[in-house]
Design an enzyme around this catalytic site. Structure first.
Site, PDB file in Angstrom:
ATOM      1  N   LYS A 278      43.915  30.529  37.989  1.00 25.31           N
ATOM      2  CA  LYS A 278      44.231  30.601  39.415  1.00 25.31           C
ATOM      3  C   LYS A 278      45.420  31.542  39.599  1.00 25.31           C
ATOM      4  O   LYS A 278      46.511  31.302  39.081  1.00 25.31           O
ATOM      5  CB  LYS A 278      44.570  29.210  39.952  1.00 25.31           C
ATOM      6  CG  LYS A 278      44.969  29.245  41.422  1.00 25.31           C
ATOM      7  CD  LYS A 278      45.184  27.861  41.994  1.00 25.31           C
ATOM      8  CE  LYS A 278      45.623  27.958  43.444  1.00 25.31           C
ATOM      9  NZ  LYS A 278      45.890  26.649  44.038  1.00 25.31           N
TER      10      LYS A 278
ATOM     11  N   GLU B 103      44.539  30.457  29.340  1.00 26.40           N
ATOM     12  CA  GLU B 103      44.499  29.319  30.271  1.00 26.40           C
ATOM     13  C   GLU B 103      43.187  28.538  30.118  1.00 26.40           C
ATOM     14  O   GLU B 103      43.187  27.307  30.046  1.00 26.40           O
ATOM     15  CB  GLU B 103      44.628  29.801  31.726  1.00 26.40           C
ATOM     16  CG  GLU B 103      46.035  30.161  32.166  1.00 26.40           C
ATOM     17  CD  GLU B 103      46.920  28.938  32.392  1.00 26.40           C
ATOM     18  OE1 GLU B 103      46.471  27.805  32.180  1.00 26.40           O
ATOM     19  OE2 GLU B 103      48.092  29.124  32.777  1.00 26.40           O
TER      20      GLU B 103
ATOM     21  N   SER C  74      39.735  31.826  51.075  1.00 24.97           N
ATOM     22  CA  SER C  74      39.827  32.004  52.529  1.00 24.97           C
ATOM     23  C   SER C  74      39.990  33.456  52.953  1.00 24.97           C
ATOM     24  O   SER C  74      39.308  33.920  53.871  1.00 24.97           O
ATOM     25  CB  SER C  74      40.984  31.156  53.066  1.00 24.97           C
ATOM     26  OG  SER C  74      42.204  31.499  52.431  1.00 24.97           O
TER      27      SER C  74
ATOM     28  N   ARG D 154      54.594  31.012  44.958  1.00 25.17           N
ATOM     29  CA  ARG D 154      54.003  30.216  43.882  1.00 25.17           C
ATOM     30  C   ARG D 154      53.925  30.975  42.556  1.00 25.17           C
ATOM     31  O   ARG D 154      53.230  30.557  41.640  1.00 25.17           O
ATOM     32  CB  ARG D 154      52.591  29.784  44.270  1.00 25.17           C
ATOM     33  CG  ARG D 154      52.473  28.991  45.565  1.00 25.17           C
ATOM     34  CD  ARG D 154      51.312  28.031  45.502  1.00 25.17           C
ATOM     35  NE  ARG D 154      50.776  27.613  46.784  1.00 25.17           N
ATOM     36  CZ  ARG D 154      51.408  26.841  47.672  1.00 25.17           C
ATOM     37  NH1 ARG D 154      52.639  26.418  47.431  1.00 25.17           N
ATOM     38  NH2 ARG D 154      50.807  26.507  48.802  1.00 25.17           N
TER      39      ARG D 154
ATOM     40  N   LYS E  48      39.887  31.890  40.348  1.00 30.71           N
ATOM     41  CA  LYS E  48      40.227  31.917  41.764  1.00 30.71           C
ATOM     42  C   LYS E  48      41.345  32.906  42.016  1.00 30.71           C
ATOM     43  O   LYS E  48      42.330  32.864  41.291  1.00 30.71           O
ATOM     44  CB  LYS E  48      40.666  30.514  42.176  1.00 30.71           C
ATOM     45  CG  LYS E  48      41.084  30.391  43.606  1.00 30.71           C
ATOM     46  CD  LYS E  48      41.609  29.003  43.865  1.00 30.71           C
ATOM     47  CE  LYS E  48      42.230  29.003  45.237  1.00 30.71           C
ATOM     48  NZ  LYS E  48      42.966  27.815  45.497  1.00 30.71           N
TER      49      LYS E  48
HETATM   50  C1  PBG Z   1      46.093  24.446  46.413  1.00 36.75           C
HETATM   51  C2  PBG Z   1      44.953  25.262  46.827  1.00 36.75           C
HETATM   52  C3  PBG Z   1      45.003  26.475  47.508  1.00 36.75           C
HETATM   53  C4  PBG Z   1      43.678  26.878  47.713  1.00 36.75           C
HETATM   54  C5  PBG Z   1      42.874  25.902  47.158  1.00 36.75           C
HETATM   55  N1  PBG Z   1      43.676  24.919  46.592  1.00 36.75           N
HETATM   56  C6  PBG Z   1      46.131  27.216  48.087  1.00 36.75           C
HETATM   57  C7  PBG Z   1      47.240  27.742  47.304  1.00 36.75           C
HETATM   58  O1  PBG Z   1      47.285  27.732  46.074  1.00 36.75           O
HETATM   59  O2  PBG Z   1      48.157  28.177  47.982  1.00 36.75           O
HETATM   60  C8  PBG Z   1      43.288  28.146  48.394  1.00 36.75           C
HETATM   61  C9  PBG Z   1      41.872  28.227  48.841  1.00 36.75           C
HETATM   62  C10 PBG Z   1      41.598  29.358  49.748  1.00 36.75           C
HETATM   63  O3  PBG Z   1      42.408  30.268  49.988  1.00 36.75           O
HETATM   64  O4  PBG Z   1      40.487  29.343  50.281  1.00 36.75           O
HETATM   65  N2  PBG Z   1      45.908  23.100  46.720  1.00 36.75           N
END
Ligand code: PBG
Length: 341
Positions: free
Chosen positions: A212, A250, A291, A234, A265
């Protein structure tokens, strides 16, 4: 290997060999198609919030909503009817605090949602995102320590593990079918696996957000989940977008710790990562079409610059072609409808 076969087969060249022959009509194209996106591949992310009768549009993600449990149940019944295999839940709690306590409360928003869904919808997997960022008042994915003098902050890894285990076990107790940790703390898959096993949930799979990345593509989600960090970013726990070999480390650790499915992701800017992970580990690979990847297409299509359906299916196909077995996508519902026709 692929290249050698290709060279051998292609000793004969133009004009005898004409690749356009197999593109000349739709039926021929259907026969030689190498990749097929299917409803079976899709998981729909959904946002649940307290209240009743609420279905509040998320402006940055057209067609997506923050829903109260009753509305969520209605929506999931529709998704079940479309044949979508699973949903993943994100919670917006009534109140947030330093310890993210709603994340592991028996009466937490996700726990209530799972119980209602398990009672009313029989044939769809309820997957839960396990993380602290939606529940902490600072919006970070774990327990934060701040140095009062320097203002330097740090997400405490090992302290966060305890919270994540509590959250996972409480989701499983409520009836979650799959646990999906997205926090990126070291050692969390092993800790969660052990916590689940010790509490009689050895049959519950873990789908780990393994690779991620600290991505700008999460922007719209943070509005949707109300989880933008109040300070800092983050990048001290999510991966640096410049790295690929690190993603293999990872994934390798997560598999060793007991992950059943590994995730990459975001998806689109990381198709190379999906491919190397699929090739190297031969594990089920999930990809999160996040998103921002969704919203840029929505925005361009609203301006009439792009054909949403065509581009969305092209994107989902590319993620599958890269090697993903499972795709988490805000297009899951639309795609299921498009693919049924
Ligand atoms: C963290 C989480 C995130 C997303 C899924 N789980 C956000 C982040 O890490 O800031 C993002 C999913 C997306 O952008 O569609 N709980």
């Amino acid at each position: 290997m692929i290249l050698q076969t290709f060279m051998r087969e292609n000793i004969m060249g133009f004009p005898e060999r004409r690749l356009r022959r197999l593109r000349s009509n739709e039926n021929i194209r259907r026969l030689v198609r190498e990749t097929q996106i299917s409803i079976d591949d899709l998981i729909m992310p959904l946002f649940v919030r307290p209240g009743k009768g609420i279905k509040q549009p998320i402006p940055s993600m057209p067609g997506n909503f923050q829903m109260s449990v009753d509305k969520l149940v209605e929506e999931v019944k529709i998704l079940e009817g479309l044949g979508i295999p699973g949903i993943i839940l994100f919670g917006i709690p009534e109140k947030k605090d330093e310890m993210g306590s709603d994340a592991y409360a028996d009466e937490g928003i996700i726990q209530k949602a799972i119980i209602a869904l398990k009672r009313e919808v029989k044939n769809i997997l309820v997957i839960t995102d396990v993380c602290m960022c939606e529940y902490t008042n600072h919006g970070h994915c774990g327990f934060v320590r701040t140095d009062d003098r320097t203002g330097h902050f740090e997400v405490d890894n090992d302290m966060t593990l305890e919270l994540l285990v509590k959250e996972s076990v409480s989701h499983a107790k409520a009836g979650a079918d799959i646990i999906a940790p997205s926090d990126m703390m070291d050692g969390r898959v092993g800790a969660i696996r052990q916590g689940l096993d010790e509490n009689g949930f050895e049959h519950i799979p873990v789908m780990a957000y393994s690779a991620k990345y600290a991505s700008g593509f999460y922007g719209p989600f943070r509005e949707a989940a109300e989880s933008t960090p109040g300070f800092g970013d983050r990048s001290s726990y999510q991966m640096d977008p410049h790295n690929a070999a690190e993603a293999l480390r990872e994934v390798s650790l997560d598999i060793e710790e007991g992950a059943d499915i590994v995730m990459v992701k975001p998806a689109l800017a990381y198709l190379d990562i999906i491919r190397i992970i699929k090739d190297k580990f031969k594990y089920p690979v999930a990809a999160y079409n996040v998103s921002g990847e969704f919203s840029v297409v929505k925005a361009a299509s609203e301006k009439g610059w792009i054909d949403e359906k065509r581009v969305a299916l092209e994107i989902l196909t590319s993620i599958k072609r890269a090697g993903a077995d499972i795709i988490l996508t805000y297009w899951a519902k639309d795609a299921a409808q498009w693919l049924r026709k």
